[in-house]
Design an enzyme around this catalytic site. Structure first.
Site, PDB file in Angstrom:
ATOM      1  N   LYS A   2       9.742 -14.807  11.194  1.00 34.44           N
ATOM      2  CA  LYS A   2       9.969 -16.213  10.805  1.00 34.44           C
ATOM      3  C   LYS A   2      11.452 -16.486  10.542  1.00 34.44           C
ATOM      4  CE  LYS A   2       9.248 -20.270   8.839  1.00 34.44           C
ATOM      5  NZ  LYS A   2       8.806 -21.450   9.525  1.00 34.44           N
ATOM      6  N   THR A  35       6.501 -19.343   3.428  1.00 31.73           N
ATOM      7  CA  THR A  35       7.717 -18.654   3.879  1.00 31.73           C
ATOM      8  C   THR A  35       8.412 -18.100   2.646  1.00 31.73           C
ATOM      9  OG1 THR A  35       7.972 -20.231   5.691  1.00 31.73           O
ATOM     10  CG2 THR A  35       9.898 -18.910   5.117  1.00 31.73           C
ATOM     11  N   LYS A  49      16.492 -23.403   3.314  1.00 31.69           N
ATOM     12  CA  LYS A  49      15.728 -22.361   2.601  1.00 31.69           C
ATOM     13  C   LYS A  49      15.591 -21.120   3.500  1.00 31.69           C
ATOM     14  CE  LYS A  49      11.044 -21.162   1.316  1.00 31.69           C
ATOM     15  NZ  LYS A  49       9.627 -21.498   1.358  1.00 31.69           N
TER      16      LYS A  49
HETATM   17  P1  NAD Z   1       4.715 -28.583  -0.395  1.00 32.49           P
HETATM   18  O1  NAD Z   1       5.692 -28.569  -1.519  1.00 32.49           O
HETATM   19  O2  NAD Z   1       4.373 -29.877   0.257  1.00 32.49           O
HETATM   20  O3  NAD Z   1       3.328 -27.906  -0.872  1.00 32.49           O
HETATM   21  C1  NAD Z   1       3.221 -26.875  -1.779  1.00 32.49           C
HETATM   22  C2  NAD Z   1       2.072 -27.177  -2.719  1.00 32.49           C
HETATM   23  O4  NAD Z   1       1.888 -26.065  -3.601  1.00 32.49           O
HETATM   24  C3  NAD Z   1       2.321 -28.409  -3.608  1.00 32.49           C
HETATM   25  O5  NAD Z   1       1.287 -29.358  -3.391  1.00 32.49           O
HETATM   26  C4  NAD Z   1       2.279 -27.848  -5.028  1.00 32.49           C
HETATM   27  O6  NAD Z   1       1.672 -28.727  -5.975  1.00 32.49           O
HETATM   28  C5  NAD Z   1       1.451 -26.587  -4.840  1.00 32.49           C
HETATM   29  N1  NAD Z   1       1.663 -25.600  -5.882  1.00 32.49           N
HETATM   30  C6  NAD Z   1       2.831 -25.113  -6.373  1.00 32.49           C
HETATM   31  N2  NAD Z   1       2.584 -24.188  -7.322  1.00 32.49           N
HETATM   32  C7  NAD Z   1       1.247 -24.080  -7.439  1.00 32.49           C
HETATM   33  C8  NAD Z   1       0.380 -23.312  -8.258  1.00 32.49           C
HETATM   34  N3  NAD Z   1       0.847 -22.454  -9.158  1.00 32.49           N
HETATM   35  N4  NAD Z   1      -0.947 -23.476  -8.105  1.00 32.49           N
HETATM   36  C9  NAD Z   1      -1.447 -24.339  -7.211  1.00 32.49           C
HETATM   37  N5  NAD Z   1      -0.674 -25.105  -6.398  1.00 32.49           N
HETATM   38  C10 NAD Z   1       0.646 -24.980  -6.527  1.00 32.49           C
HETATM   39  O7  NAD Z   1       5.288 -27.551   0.692  1.00 32.49           O
HETATM   40  P2  NAD Z   1       4.924 -27.456   2.248  1.00 32.49           P
HETATM   41  O8  NAD Z   1       5.843 -28.308   3.035  1.00 32.49           O
HETATM   42  O9  NAD Z   1       3.442 -27.605   2.420  1.00 32.49           O
HETATM   43  O10 NAD Z   1       5.387 -25.949   2.557  1.00 32.49           O
HETATM   44  C11 NAD Z   1       4.624 -24.850   2.101  1.00 32.49           C
HETATM   45  C12 NAD Z   1       5.224 -23.574   2.684  1.00 32.49           C
HETATM   46  O11 NAD Z   1       5.211 -23.655   4.108  1.00 32.49           O
HETATM   47  C13 NAD Z   1       6.682 -23.317   2.280  1.00 32.49           C
HETATM   48  O12 NAD Z   1       6.835 -21.957   1.988  1.00 32.49           O
HETATM   49  C14 NAD Z   1       7.484 -23.757   3.495  1.00 32.49           C
HETATM   50  O13 NAD Z   1       8.716 -23.073   3.608  1.00 32.49           O
HETATM   51  C15 NAD Z   1       6.513 -23.393   4.621  1.00 32.49           C
HETATM   52  N6  NAD Z   1       6.669 -24.180   5.861  1.00 32.49           N
HETATM   53  C16 NAD Z   1       6.767 -25.540   5.790  1.00 32.49           C
HETATM   54  C17 NAD Z   1       6.907 -26.282   6.970  1.00 32.49           C
HETATM   55  C18 NAD Z   1       7.017 -27.806   6.924  1.00 32.49           C
HETATM   56  O14 NAD Z   1       7.355 -28.400   7.973  1.00 32.49           O
HETATM   57  N7  NAD Z   1       6.721 -28.466   5.808  1.00 32.49           N
HETATM   58  C19 NAD Z   1       6.921 -25.633   8.212  1.00 32.49           C
HETATM   59  C20 NAD Z   1       6.787 -24.240   8.255  1.00 32.49           C
HETATM   60  C21 NAD Z   1       6.652 -23.530   7.070  1.00 32.49           C
END
Ligand code: NAD
Length: 296
Positions: free
Chosen positions: A171, A96, A246
């Protein structure tokens, strides 16, 4: 079967990548965390060890990103991407991020010879694991069709929302509406209780009357009526307030640029900012109920 580079194996990405593995794809998982890469390998995937730039991506058909925010996606797209990723490889960003950022990154990728779509998701960690996410996709119709088979493995609803960035538009608008409806639902349950109407009785009436909404019937913020809702586990997420905030801040950013008035969306952002200021943004977003009750 395809070769996929999946970047971001966090709460959401780990389940999504695992479903692609289960469907028979060759999935190279990339994450800053060694443990998350190891967990992906334990589920049958491969790992990108060392710098992404040095990874041999010559066999990669699609790159899927699931990263915290726009700056992470931009860094991957503009700086860190594997150098020998072949032209024509499909870029699918499921994170997102801001609408204008998604448009710039998507259009830039297409100009460099990479079909690209923004494909943010609705549905939390459980839906990511179960493969039942909803995808809202922005990009050219032919790029959407290229992405569809991958998205259908990870989700049960896949929508083409229009041109590049429109997935992010869908979204932020959806989540702004959800925030407003959740706060309204909390207010109604709190007021009903204060006036002597218990939550179950109010639920039975309002869920079949005009006050009905997803916030009420699938995610009731008052404990009791919907057993699976976070309200029954002291508002443990679920969908954390920090995540909702966010999305509300992204909505405010685009609304300003579009000169669109979003008085309730802005107010919702302020209410969730109060939870953040109280250091309670790890609670589920239905935890506004605690704020109203003075028990935060
Ligand atoms: P998260 O923080 O658990 O996962 C993100 C991952 O990206 C982490 O493991 C981090 O180590 C990795 N990362 C960051 N920079 C990196 C890089 N340069 N190279 C490789 N890996 C890297 O986040 P999440 O909860 O999985 O959410 C991810 C996305 O999904 C966000 O944009 C969030 O807004 C969206 N989202 C989340 C949810 C939810 O319920 N968690 C629901 C809908 C949408």
């Amino acid at each position: 079967m395809s070769t996929i580079l999946f970047i971001g194996l966090g709460n959401m990405g780990s389940g999504m990548a695992a479903n692609l593995v289960k469907a028979g794809h060759d999935v190279y998982g990339c994450d800053l965390s060694d443990d998350l890469r190891a967990a992906h390998v334990a589920k049958g995937g491969n790992s990108v060890d060392g710098a992404l730039k040095d990874f041999d991506a010559s066999a990669v058909d699609a790159v899927i990103t699931m990263l915290p925010a726009g700056k992470h996606v931009a860094k991957i797209y503009m700086e860190d991407m594997a150098q020998n990723l072949k032209k024509g490889s499909l870029l699918i960003d499921c994170s997102t991020i801001a609408v204008d950022e998604a448009r710039a990154l998507g259009q830039g990728a297409v100009e460099r010879g990479y079909p690209a779509v923004d494909a943010p998701v609705s549905g939390g960690v459980a839906a990511a694991e179960a493969g039942t996410l909803t995808f809202m996709v922005g990009g050219a119709a032919e790029h959407f069709e290229m992405a569809r088979p991958f998205l259908e493995v990870m989700g049960k609803n896949v929508f083409h929302a229009g041109a590049s960035g429109n997935g992010q538009v869908a979204k932020v608008c959806n989540n702004m509406l959800l925030a407003i409806s959740m706060i309204g639902t909390c207010e109604a349950f709190n007021l009903a209780e204060k006036l002597g109407l218990d939550a179950q009785t109010f639920y039975d009436i309002s869920s079949t009357a005009s006050g009905q909404s997803w916030s009420m019937t699938s995610y009731c913020p008052a404990p009791g009526p919907v057993p699976a809702a976070p309200s029954n586990r002291d508002y443990q997420p679920g969908f954390a307030t920090a995540m909702m905030l966010k999305d509300l801040r992204l909505a405010q950013g685009v609304a300003e640029g579009a000169k669109a008035s979003i008085p309730l969306g802005s107010h919702a952002a302020q209410i969730y900012t109060m939870m953040e200021a109280a250091d309670k943004d790890d609670l589920d977003f239905s935890g506004v109920m605690k704020l109203l009750k003075g028990t935060l």
